[in-house]
Design a protein around this motif. Structure first.
Motif, PDB file in Angstrom:
ATOM      1  N   ASP A 100       0.789  -1.212   0.000  1.00  8.02           N
ATOM      2  CA  ASP A 100       0.000   0.000   0.000  1.00  8.02           C
ATOM      3  C   ASP A 100       0.824   1.266   0.000  1.00  8.02           C
TER       4      ASP A 100
ATOM      5  N   ASP B  31      -9.684  -0.575   2.139  1.00  7.40           N
ATOM      6  CA  ASP B  31      -9.294  -1.123   3.443  1.00  7.40           C
ATOM      7  C   ASP B  31      -7.985  -0.555   3.979  1.00  7.40           C
ATOM      8  N   TYR B  32      -7.410   0.378   3.271  1.00  7.68           N
ATOM      9  CA  TYR B  32      -6.169   0.994   3.716  1.00  7.68           C
ATOM     10  C   TYR B  32      -6.250   2.472   3.418  1.00  7.68           C
ATOM     11  N   ARG B  51      -5.524   0.867   8.793  1.00  7.28           N
ATOM     12  CA  ARG B  51      -6.255  -0.183   8.082  1.00  7.28           C
ATOM     13  C   ARG B  51      -7.680  -0.223   8.627  1.00  7.28           C
ATOM     14  N   SER B  52      -8.583  -0.723   7.819  1.00  6.54           N
ATOM     15  CA  SER B  52     -10.008  -0.662   8.174  1.00  6.54           C
ATOM     16  C   SER B  52     -10.379  -1.538   9.359  1.00  6.54           C
ATOM     17  N   ARG B  95      -7.520  -3.964  -1.473  1.00  3.22           N
ATOM     18  CA  ARG B  95      -6.834  -5.170  -1.918  1.00  3.22           C
ATOM     19  C   ARG B  95      -7.472  -5.679  -3.207  1.00  3.22           C
ATOM     20  N   TYR B  99      -4.707  -2.607  -5.126  1.00  2.00           N
ATOM     21  CA  TYR B  99      -4.002  -1.637  -4.298  1.00  2.00           C
ATOM     22  C   TYR B  99      -3.763  -0.315  -5.000  1.00  2.00           C
TER      23      TYR B  99
END
Lengths: 113, 113
Positions: A100, B31-32, B51-52, B95, B99
């Protein structure tokens, strides 16, 4: 020592000409990217490369062509330059395309007259 | 369609105050969430990321508060210093999206002494 080198820092070009923006990274990363930043679009993704292969292209115009001669190089060739191409172009890299965190270079500021 | 939105283009706080920069997103798959700090003439630099699976991430004077249900997050800069004056970009990646990092339009923070 700078980890991502972009050359030149400033570039002035005339409309219709062609320029190459240089990017070299010394982080040992396998993925590299190009972004464009202007007043109209703050940080716009252009391309991503992984192991010297094009993974994603979000640039509509074929006038923008990335070139990867070595694993740690990703240059950007821009042909038939237009005033609208004036922007700062940032190169970035990450360990691989599934990481990331991207690290950005200092940018090349392009002005097309 | 702007996938990552920063509600304020600019924000001014006094030295010593807590600056709060807000960000919202649309894609539930993100998610990031990194925050990048950019000084004039330089490339963006990763400041802090979450991060989530977490709802809070702290690093020194910088804290991210994350609300997955509301799809928003905020960056708090405690005890703001004039040296914190910069543009802050909220970003997001997924993801499932390979990304690819999507950036917000940025918030320019000015910390007045």
């Amino acid at each position: 020592d700078p980890k991502i080198i972009q050359k030149p820092k400033y570039l002035v070009a005339v409309t219709g000409s062609e320029k190459i923006l240089i990017c070299e990274q010394y982080l040992g990363h396998n993925a590299m990217y190009w972004y464009r930043q202007s007043a109209k679009k703050p940080l716009e993704f252009m391309f991503s490369y992984s192991y010297q292969k094009l993974m994603d292209n979000q640039t509509a115009s074929s006038r923008f062509q990335p070139q990867s001669s070595k694993k740690n190089h990703l240059d950007l060739q821009i042909t038939a330059l237009k005033p609208d191409d004036s922007a700062t172009y940032f190169c970035a890299s990450s360990q691989d395309r599934y990481q990331d965190t991207q690290y950005f270079g200092p940018g090349t500021r392009l002005l097309v007259l | 369609q702007q996938q990552v939105r920063q509600s304020s283009q600019s924000l001014t706080v006094w030295e010593g105050e807590t600056a709060i920069l807000n960000c919202s997103y649309e894609n539930s798959a993100f998610d990031y969430f990194p925050w990048y700090q950019q000084f004039p003439g330089e490339g963006p630099a990763l400041l802090i990321a979450i991060r989530s699976v977490s709802d809070k991430k702290e690093d020194g004077r910088f804290t991210i508060f994350f609300n997955k249900r509301e799809k928003n997050l905020s960056l708090h800069i405690k005890d703001s210093q004039p040296g914190d004056s910069a543009t802050y970009f909220c970003a997001a990646s997924a993801r499932t999206g390979g990304y690819k990092v999507v950036f917000g339009s940025g918030t320019r923070l000015l910390v007045s002494p």
